[in-house]
Write a protein that holds these residues in place. Structure first.
Motif, PDB file in Angstrom:
ATOM      1  N   ILE A  94      32.010   4.908  23.006  1.00 13.74           N
ATOM      2  CA  ILE A  94      30.902   5.363  22.163  1.00 13.74           C
ATOM      3  C   ILE A  94      29.581   4.748  22.609  1.00 13.74           C
ATOM      4  CG2 ILE A  94      31.154   3.566  20.381  1.00 13.74           C
ATOM      5  CD1 ILE A  94      30.369   7.265  19.735  1.00 13.74           C
ATOM      6  N   THR A  95      29.580   3.477  23.006  1.00 14.49           N
ATOM      7  CA  THR A  95      28.325   2.844  23.398  1.00 14.49           C
ATOM      8  C   THR A  95      27.844   3.338  24.761  1.00 14.49           C
ATOM      9  OG1 THR A  95      29.578   0.936  24.246  1.00 14.49           O
ATOM     10  CG2 THR A  95      28.688   0.777  22.010  1.00 14.49           C
ATOM     11  N   ILE A  96      28.781   3.694  25.654  1.00 16.26           N
ATOM     12  CA  ILE A  96      28.381   4.308  26.927  1.00 16.26           C
ATOM     13  C   ILE A  96      27.637   5.602  26.651  1.00 16.26           C
ATOM     14  CG2 ILE A  96      29.264   5.540  28.946  1.00 16.26           C
ATOM     15  CD1 ILE A  96      31.447   3.429  29.156  1.00 16.26           C
ATOM     16  N   TRP A  97      28.175   6.407  25.740  1.00 18.40           N
ATOM     17  CA  TRP A  97      27.529   7.685  25.444  1.00 18.40           C
ATOM     18  C   TRP A  97      26.224   7.498  24.685  1.00 18.40           C
ATOM     19  CZ3 TRP A  97      27.682  12.077  27.658  1.00 18.40           C
ATOM     20  CH2 TRP A  97      28.825  12.479  28.347  1.00 18.40           C
ATOM     21  N   TRP A  98      26.103   6.470  23.864  1.00 16.19           N
ATOM     22  CA  TRP A  98      24.813   6.185  23.230  1.00 16.19           C
ATOM     23  C   TRP A  98      23.746   5.927  24.284  1.00 16.19           C
ATOM     24  CZ3 TRP A  98      26.692   2.323  18.888  1.00 16.19           C
ATOM     25  CH2 TRP A  98      27.240   3.076  17.841  1.00 16.19           C
ATOM     26  N   THR A  99      24.090   5.142  25.301  1.00 16.31           N
ATOM     27  CA  THR A  99      23.129   4.853  26.369  1.00 16.31           C
ATOM     28  C   THR A  99      22.780   6.109  27.150  1.00 16.31           C
ATOM     29  OG1 THR A  99      24.073   2.629  26.584  1.00 16.31           O
ATOM     30  CG2 THR A  99      22.706   3.419  28.393  1.00 16.31           C
ATOM     31  N   ILE A 100      23.783   6.910  27.454  1.00 21.39           N
ATOM     32  CA  ILE A 100      23.535   8.137  28.222  1.00 21.39           C
ATOM     33  C   ILE A 100      22.682   9.115  27.431  1.00 21.39           C
ATOM     34  CG2 ILE A 100      24.659  10.152  29.246  1.00 21.39           C
ATOM     35  CD1 ILE A 100      27.044   8.288  29.878  1.00 21.39           C
ATOM     36  N   MET A 101      22.975   9.271  26.145  1.00 23.47           N
ATOM     37  CA  MET A 101      22.215  10.224  25.337  1.00 23.47           C
ATOM     38  C   MET A 101      20.790   9.724  25.091  1.00 23.47           C
ATOM     39  SD  MET A 101      24.355  12.555  25.261  1.00 23.47           S
ATOM     40  CE  MET A 101      23.257  13.694  24.410  1.00 23.47           C
ATOM     41  N   PRO A 152      27.734  11.605  19.839  1.00 23.34           N
ATOM     42  CA  PRO A 152      28.930  11.058  20.508  1.00 23.34           C
ATOM     43  C   PRO A 152      30.092  10.784  19.573  1.00 23.34           C
ATOM     44  CG  PRO A 152      26.958   9.976  21.325  1.00 23.34           C
ATOM     45  CD  PRO A 152      26.533  10.789  20.139  1.00 23.34           C
ATOM     46  N   LEU A 153      29.805  10.577  18.282  1.00 24.13           N
ATOM     47  CA  LEU A 153      30.887  10.339  17.331  1.00 24.13           C
ATOM     48  C   LEU A 153      31.743  11.584  17.115  1.00 24.13           C
ATOM     49  CD1 LEU A 153      28.986   8.248  14.634  1.00 24.13           C
ATOM     50  CD2 LEU A 153      30.788   7.413  16.156  1.00 24.13           C
ATOM     51  N   ILE A 154      31.198  12.758  17.408  1.00 22.82           N
ATOM     52  CA  ILE A 154      31.911  14.003  17.166  1.00 22.82           C
ATOM     53  C   ILE A 154      33.163  14.101  18.039  1.00 22.82           C
ATOM     54  CG2 ILE A 154      31.727  16.524  17.322  1.00 22.82           C
ATOM     55  CD1 ILE A 154      28.786  16.268  16.628  1.00 22.82           C
ATOM     56  N   PHE A 155      33.076  13.578  19.272  1.00 25.77           N
ATOM     57  CA  PHE A 155      34.216  13.720  20.186  1.00 25.77           C
ATOM     58  C   PHE A 155      34.877  12.394  20.564  1.00 25.77           C
ATOM     59  CE2 PHE A 155      30.244  13.663  22.614  1.00 25.77           C
ATOM     60  CZ  PHE A 155      30.457  12.627  23.508  1.00 25.77           C
ATOM     61  N   SER A 156      34.220  11.265  20.280  1.00 24.00           N
ATOM     62  CA  SER A 156      34.793   9.988  20.715  1.00 24.00           C
ATOM     63  C   SER A 156      36.024   9.572  19.906  1.00 24.00           C
ATOM     64  CB  SER A 156      33.728   8.880  20.637  1.00 24.00           C
ATOM     65  OG  SER A 156      32.696   9.107  21.572  1.00 24.00           O
ATOM     66  N   TRP A 157      36.255  10.198  18.759  1.00 25.32           N
ATOM     67  CA  TRP A 157      37.429   9.859  17.954  1.00 25.32           C
ATOM     68  C   TRP A 157      38.686  10.572  18.445  1.00 25.32           C
ATOM     69  CZ3 TRP A 157      40.233  13.759  15.765  1.00 25.32           C
ATOM     70  CH2 TRP A 157      39.587  15.003  15.681  1.00 25.32           C
ATOM     71  N   ILE A 158      38.540  11.603  19.288  1.00 24.27           N
ATOM     72  CA  ILE A 158      39.670  12.447  19.685  1.00 24.27           C
ATOM     73  C   ILE A 158      40.798  11.649  20.345  1.00 24.27           C
ATOM     74  CG2 ILE A 158      40.347  14.378  21.182  1.00 24.27           C
ATOM     75  CD1 ILE A 158      37.623  15.626  20.655  1.00 24.27           C
ATOM     76  N   PRO A 159      40.522  10.692  21.236  1.00 24.42           N
ATOM     77  CA  PRO A 159      41.639   9.922  21.825  1.00 24.42           C
ATOM     78  C   PRO A 159      42.500   9.194  20.805  1.00 24.42           C
ATOM     79  CG  PRO A 159      39.654   9.635  23.141  1.00 24.42           C
ATOM     80  CD  PRO A 159      39.239  10.384  21.912  1.00 24.42           C
ATOM     81  N   PHE A 160      41.945   8.861  19.631  1.00 24.19           N
ATOM     82  CA  PHE A 160      42.771   8.243  18.601  1.00 24.19           C
ATOM     83  C   PHE A 160      43.907   9.172  18.179  1.00 24.19           C
ATOM     84  CE2 PHE A 160      39.078   5.395  17.543  1.00 24.19           C
ATOM     85  CZ  PHE A 160      39.746   4.210  17.765  1.00 24.19           C
ATOM     86  N   TYR A 161      43.625  10.476  18.122  1.00 30.57           N
ATOM     87  CA  TYR A 161      44.623  11.458  17.693  1.00 30.57           C
ATOM     88  C   TYR A 161      45.820  11.474  18.647  1.00 30.57           C
ATOM     89  CZ  TYR A 161      46.630  15.952  16.329  1.00 30.57           C
ATOM     90  OH  TYR A 161      47.485  16.955  15.914  1.00 30.57           O
ATOM     91  N   TYR A 162      45.564  11.251  19.930  1.00 30.39           N
ATOM     92  CA  TYR A 162      46.637  11.268  20.940  1.00 30.39           C
ATOM     93  C   TYR A 162      47.084   9.861  21.321  1.00 30.39           C
ATOM     94  CZ  TYR A 162      45.255  16.139  21.531  1.00 30.39           C
ATOM     95  OH  TYR A 162      44.982  17.473  21.309  1.00 30.39           O
ATOM     96  N   ASP A 163      46.638   8.862  20.579  1.00 31.91           N
ATOM     97  CA  ASP A 163      46.968   7.468  20.883  1.00 31.91           C
ATOM     98  C   ASP A 163      46.628   7.147  22.343  1.00 31.91           C
ATOM     99  OD1 ASP A 163      47.841   4.904  20.284  1.00 31.91           O
ATOM    100  OD2 ASP A 163      49.897   5.320  20.923  1.00 31.91           O
ATOM    101  N   ALA A 164      45.453   7.604  22.772  1.00 34.56           N
ATOM    102  CA  ALA A 164      45.065   7.500  24.180  1.00 34.56           C
ATOM    103  C   ALA A 164      44.209   6.282  24.478  1.00 34.56           C
ATOM    104  CB  ALA A 164      44.321   8.765  24.614  1.00 34.56           C
ATOM    105  N   TYR A 165      43.631   5.663  23.442  1.00 30.88           N
ATOM    106  CA  TYR A 165      42.887   4.430  23.700  1.00 30.88           C
ATOM    107  C   TYR A 165      43.872   3.301  23.958  1.00 30.88           C
ATOM    108  CZ  TYR A 165      38.331   6.339  22.331  1.00 30.88           C
ATOM    109  OH  TYR A 165      37.164   7.050  22.281  1.00 30.88           O
TER     110      TYR A 165
END
Length: 374
Positions: free
Chosen positions: A100-107, A141-154
């Motif tokens: 999320i913080t990487i995308w904050w910097t990019i945006m 960035p919050l709209i899509f950064s939560w998606i890996p939680f759904y797949y236990d990908a973090y």
């Protein structure tokens, strides 16, 4: 189950891992300290009154949070097949925080480029859309950064935590959903966004330079307005997108090498890239990426408008004024100068126009000063 910290789970041995991780963490904290100094200067000298200054404030905040997260992201190898629930949860939170913080910097960089482009090409400010910029930077960035939680990908990613690329039960096999999420949520949109930023950034710089050289009359009001706009609104923002773009090239190169090498390997079910080359690219990426905070701070402090404030007397006076320790004892002389581009009928807001007459035209030392437009 025991922790697996050998080359089946990470791409290089423990000694190399300690060196690379130590460099990444230490440089991240060092760079974070530079950004903190930048934020301190912004606070003390009230360099947040204008729209362009607030854009830099958003970038500095995003960058500092990203570097702080990177410095604390230390439990990558410990999270492989660990029995500790604390390390597992910490790794997932660290991975999400890094994403999320990487995308904050990019945006934040994206918003700066958009503002630069519109200012240079159209000669207008977009300060009236500042709330939209804030939403783009911190909410989008919050709209899509939560998606890996759904797949236990973090989870663990070599030395640190991010979107994992291997199965925790068998480190020799890819976690395919994680790889898909990496590309769809980071690498592909980052590449496309960087191409878009370059396509907008280069014309903005060229047009701004042409306008400055074209409008060279000393007594033409329009020429003076254009030169002031370039000096105060375009010039201070020019270097920050370039810094972020260059810094983000190295992680892309590392991933591009790993992808191409694995795709051409004879074994498609394992991590088969050359460890020496991959480790070298990783170290370069981990060493250079934290320096974005140092470079952003240097670009900020070397700007002529900021550099003239960086004296001991002005620091003391600004500190006393900010902390209200001697607010009544400081003698101030105000010189109201109308000319900041946000108040030059370029679509400025009443908030920015009021700031010109309040704080930007007074010297923290109490010395009479005039804004340097040139």
């Amino acid at each position: 189950m025991s922790n697996l910290t050998n080359e089946s789970c990470i791409n290089f041995g423990s000694s190399k891992y300690n060196i690379a991780l130590g460099l990444r963490s230490g440089l991240s904290f060092l760079s974070c300290g530079f950004i903190f100094c930048m934020l301190l200067i912004i606070l003390l000298f009230k360099k947040y009154k204008f729209f362009s200054q607030r854009l830099l404030l958003y970038l500095a905040l995003s960058c500092m949070l990203n570097l702080l997260t990177a410095g604390l992201n230390l439990y990558g190898t410990k999270a492989y097949n660990t029995t500790s629930s604390f390390i597992t949860i910490y790794c997932k939170v660290a991975g999400f925080s890094e994403q999320i913080t990487i995308w904050w910097t990019i945006m934040a960089t994206f918003c700066i480029v958009i503002a630069l482009f519109i200012k240079a090409v159209c000669g207008r400010t977009t300060s009236q859309f500042e709330f939209g910029y804030v939403l783009i930077i911190f909410v989008f960035p919050l709209i899509f950064s939560w998606i890996p939680f759904y797949y236990d990908a973090y989870g663990p990613d070599d030395m640190f935590c991010w979107i994992r690329e291997v199965n925790l039960s068998d480190c020799n096999n890819y976690f395919k959903i994680g790889m898909i999420l990496r590309y769809t949520l980071y690498y592909v949109p980052l590449t496309l966004l960087m191409l878009l930023l370059v396509a907008l950034y280069i014309p903005a710089v060229i047009i701004a330079h042409k306008k400055k050289s074209r409008w060279s009359g000393n007594f033409d009001p329009e020429a003076i307005a254009i030169r002031r706009m370039i000096a105060m609104e375009i010039r201070p923002l020019i270097y920050y997108p370039l810094i972020v773009l260059v810094i983000n090239v190295f992680p892309l190169l590392k991933q591009l090498y790993a992808t191409i090498n694995d795709a051409t390997s004879s074994e498609h079910d394992g991590l088969n890239h050359n460890l020496t080359t991959y480790f070298t690219l990783s170290v370069i990426s981990y060493v250079i990426y934290p320096f974005q905070g140092v470079l952003v701070t240097l670009a900020f402090t070397l700007d002529p408008e900021t550099r003239k404030l960086l004296t001991w007397k002005r620091f003391v006076a600004a500190f006393l004024q900010t902390c209200c320790c001697r607010s009544r004892g400081i003698v101030r002389s105000y010189s109201i100068v109308h000319g900041r581009s946000d108040s030059l009928n370029y679509g400025s807001t009443s908030r920015d126009r009021a700031a010109v007459t309040q704080d930007e035209s007074c010297d923290p030392d109490g010395l009479h000063m005039k804004l340097n437009w040139e």
